[in-house]
Design a protein around this motif. Sequence first.
Motif, PDB file in Angstrom:
ATOM      1  N   SER A 124     -52.908 -10.133 -34.220  1.00 20.98           N
ATOM      2  CA  SER A 124     -53.498  -9.636 -33.069  1.00 20.98           C
ATOM      3  C   SER A 124     -52.573  -8.447 -32.642  1.00 20.98           C
ATOM      4  O   SER A 124     -51.392  -8.595 -32.145  1.00 20.98           O
ATOM      5  CB  SER A 124     -54.108 -10.527 -32.176  1.00 20.98           C
ATOM      6  OG  SER A 124     -54.601 -11.641 -32.678  1.00 20.98           O
ATOM      7  N   THR A 174     -57.426  -2.533 -29.207  1.00 25.19           N
ATOM      8  CA  THR A 174     -56.639  -3.810 -29.814  1.00 25.19           C
ATOM      9  C   THR A 174     -57.314  -3.642 -31.341  1.00 25.19           C
ATOM     10  O   THR A 174     -58.467  -3.184 -31.671  1.00 25.19           O
ATOM     11  CB  THR A 174     -57.206  -5.036 -29.232  1.00 25.19           C
ATOM     12  OG1 THR A 174     -58.966  -4.842 -29.029  1.00 25.19           O
ATOM     13  CG2 THR A 174     -56.820  -5.162 -27.648  1.00 25.19           C
ATOM     14  N   TYR A 176     -57.146  -6.241 -34.871  1.00 23.66           N
ATOM     15  CA  TYR A 176     -56.851  -7.505 -35.422  1.00 23.66           C
ATOM     16  C   TYR A 176     -56.711  -7.477 -36.815  1.00 23.66           C
ATOM     17  O   TYR A 176     -57.747  -6.893 -37.653  1.00 23.66           O
ATOM     18  CB  TYR A 176     -58.184  -8.600 -35.110  1.00 23.66           C
ATOM     19  CG  TYR A 176     -58.069  -9.923 -35.713  1.00 23.66           C
ATOM     20  CD1 TYR A 176     -57.174 -10.838 -35.352  1.00 23.66           C
ATOM     21  CD2 TYR A 176     -58.978 -10.115 -36.849  1.00 23.66           C
ATOM     22  CE1 TYR A 176     -56.931 -11.972 -36.083  1.00 23.66           C
ATOM     23  CE2 TYR A 176     -59.008 -11.520 -37.422  1.00 23.66           C
ATOM     24  CZ  TYR A 176     -57.745 -12.223 -36.975  1.00 23.66           C
ATOM     25  OH  TYR A 176     -57.928 -13.566 -37.601  1.00 23.66           O
ATOM     26  N   SER A 248     -63.840  -9.637 -29.947  1.00 26.17           N
ATOM     27  CA  SER A 248     -62.497  -9.962 -29.884  1.00 26.17           C
ATOM     28  C   SER A 248     -61.426  -8.882 -29.954  1.00 26.17           C
ATOM     29  O   SER A 248     -60.468  -8.875 -29.442  1.00 26.17           O
ATOM     30  CB  SER A 248     -62.271 -11.194 -30.914  1.00 26.17           C
ATOM     31  OG  SER A 248     -63.058 -12.199 -30.450  1.00 26.17           O
ATOM     32  N   ALA A 249     -61.825  -7.872 -30.802  1.00 24.31           N
ATOM     33  CA  ALA A 249     -61.122  -6.658 -31.145  1.00 24.31           C
ATOM     34  C   ALA A 249     -61.790  -5.458 -31.104  1.00 24.31           C
ATOM     35  O   ALA A 249     -63.039  -5.478 -31.473  1.00 24.31           O
ATOM     36  CB  ALA A 249     -60.102  -6.927 -32.074  1.00 24.31           C
ATOM     37  N   TYR A 252     -60.825  -4.018 -36.853  1.00 23.35           N
ATOM     38  CA  TYR A 252     -60.253  -4.876 -37.621  1.00 23.35           C
ATOM     39  C   TYR A 252     -59.990  -4.298 -39.068  1.00 23.35           C
ATOM     40  O   TYR A 252     -60.472  -3.456 -39.381  1.00 23.35           O
ATOM     41  CB  TYR A 252     -61.599  -6.131 -38.048  1.00 23.35           C
ATOM     42  CG  TYR A 252     -62.222  -6.595 -36.796  1.00 23.35           C
ATOM     43  CD1 TYR A 252     -61.717  -7.814 -36.313  1.00 23.35           C
ATOM     44  CD2 TYR A 252     -63.174  -6.131 -36.225  1.00 23.35           C
ATOM     45  CE1 TYR A 252     -62.212  -8.265 -35.056  1.00 23.35           C
ATOM     46  CE2 TYR A 252     -63.475  -6.549 -35.069  1.00 23.35           C
ATOM     47  CZ  TYR A 252     -63.204  -7.921 -34.398  1.00 23.35           C
ATOM     48  OH  TYR A 252     -63.821  -8.474 -33.427  1.00 23.35           O
ATOM     49  N   GLY A 427     -55.210 -14.625 -29.875  1.00 26.80           N
ATOM     50  CA  GLY A 427     -54.966 -13.393 -30.250  1.00 26.80           C
ATOM     51  C   GLY A 427     -55.965 -12.030 -29.750  1.00 26.80           C
ATOM     52  O   GLY A 427     -55.656 -11.697 -28.550  1.00 26.80           O
ATOM     53  N   PRO A 428     -57.010 -11.685 -30.385  1.00 30.68           N
ATOM     54  CA  PRO A 428     -57.590 -10.576 -29.658  1.00 30.68           C
ATOM     55  C   PRO A 428     -58.222 -11.361 -28.278  1.00 30.68           C
ATOM     56  O   PRO A 428     -58.668 -10.298 -27.465  1.00 30.68           O
ATOM     57  CB  PRO A 428     -58.761 -10.625 -30.592  1.00 30.68           C
ATOM     58  CG  PRO A 428     -58.152 -10.855 -32.181  1.00 30.68           C
ATOM     59  CD  PRO A 428     -57.346 -11.811 -31.789  1.00 30.68           C
TER      60      PRO A 428
END
Length: 485
Positions: A124, A174, A176, A248-249, A252, A427-428
């Motif tokens: 991440s 962000t 990942y 989450s991010a 990717y 992580g994310p």
Amino acid sequence: MFFTYLRRELRRRRKAALVVASGLALGIALVIVVNSASAGMQQAQGKVLESLYGLGTDMTVTKAAPPPSEGGRERPRFNFDAQDGDETQSSDVVMPQGFETLASSTVGKVADQSGVAGAVGGLSLSVLKVDGEFKPGEFAPRENTSGGGGGGGGGAGTGEVRGGGANFDVNSYTVYGTDTAHQDLGPLTSSKITDGRAFETTETDAKVAVVDSAYAKEKKYKVGSDVTIKGTKFEIVGIATADSGDASANLYIPLKQAQTLSDSKDKVTTVYVKADDSQQIAAVKSAVQKNIPGTTVTTSADLADRVSGSLSTASDLATSVGKWLSIAVLIAAFVVAGLLTMSAVTRRVQEFGTLKALGWKSGRVTRQVVGEAMVNGLVGGALGIAVGVAGAYVLTAVSPSLTAEVGSAAAGPGGGGGGGGMIRAGGPAGQAADKAIEIALTAPVSAATIALAVGLAVTGGLIAGAFGGWRASRLRPADALRRVE
């Protein structure tokens, strides 16, 4: 004879039967609505955890936080060249979220632990991008205000620099790094590809990216567009939409590319773990902590305890107030049904006394009363199920929005704290830890809830029948003959 008499008596006492059935229906309906709402809140919490962990992930393994005595971590540095003229400059800093990483070999060690069905590593990253320009100032000679003449040369070389400066914009997002060869675990599993395609298993070191739909809309990215991270261009091959509405991010990319960009060769920030048996998660956690020192293991149960916001408040209310209220209403309904049935038997003393005088045994009278109470209970159960399912449907149709936030009290400044399980563990998830997630509440009615309602209806009928049967068994033919005029 039994059913004929039963049908006639229920028809003759419709109002009394309806009162008993309605009381039971109210309690049963409340139980259905509360259980359905609780199930919906559990599903909502599951969506929150999936948005942080990924579908199917039971726990995460991260590096344990170093003691505060070891000092602070290195701060990000931006380097710009001194150039003449108005030159636009850009500098990217790519760093692991939380600053703590594990060796990639940790993934294999975790996978070898007893009770682990699968383990996948992920990296991440936080990207800070600074864009802007330096504008040099202009030299302007000072004006001669002395009033003297002929001394033009005396002021030569004196003056001041005017204007100039710097104008920079800071953008953060962000990234990942996902193991494209094992895409069954990790945060990306909580999103669905809505445009383009997912990563191919062979793209372990390819310059390709999948972009979150919300971020793609903000930056106007499309499938086939290029996105540049620290000077490296990645082709966008897919657009992913998070199931929970909060990804989450933002981006990717393949794990090896993420390791290269952040100078984290053979490093991961998080190991996502799936257990063989959900009942053995605690045992797996203990085994990992014991056999792999220097790690922190966070389970989905640990995350659930940290969920705050209106979702947590509503869940607590449903668990404490709602369930206890439904139990209290059920008990009251059962007692009232029993008392009403016993009262009805008392008013029928002449009837039952006469039947006994004609040869009916006490057991037959008791069975008759219990049979009537059971029918009332089943009618109340049917009404309660209908009202409860309707209430759950209305709750689902309205779909009130609840917010959930998973925070980490131990997180340090900027989300890179040492012991913050959630800033680092997911992580994310570090991004989601500072952002509330909105979840639409539903109230699914399961077969188990319906079975519970039927069981409660039967129980209510039995309790009411027990009251009435006990009273009926104590009647004597003399009581009826004594009241005959």
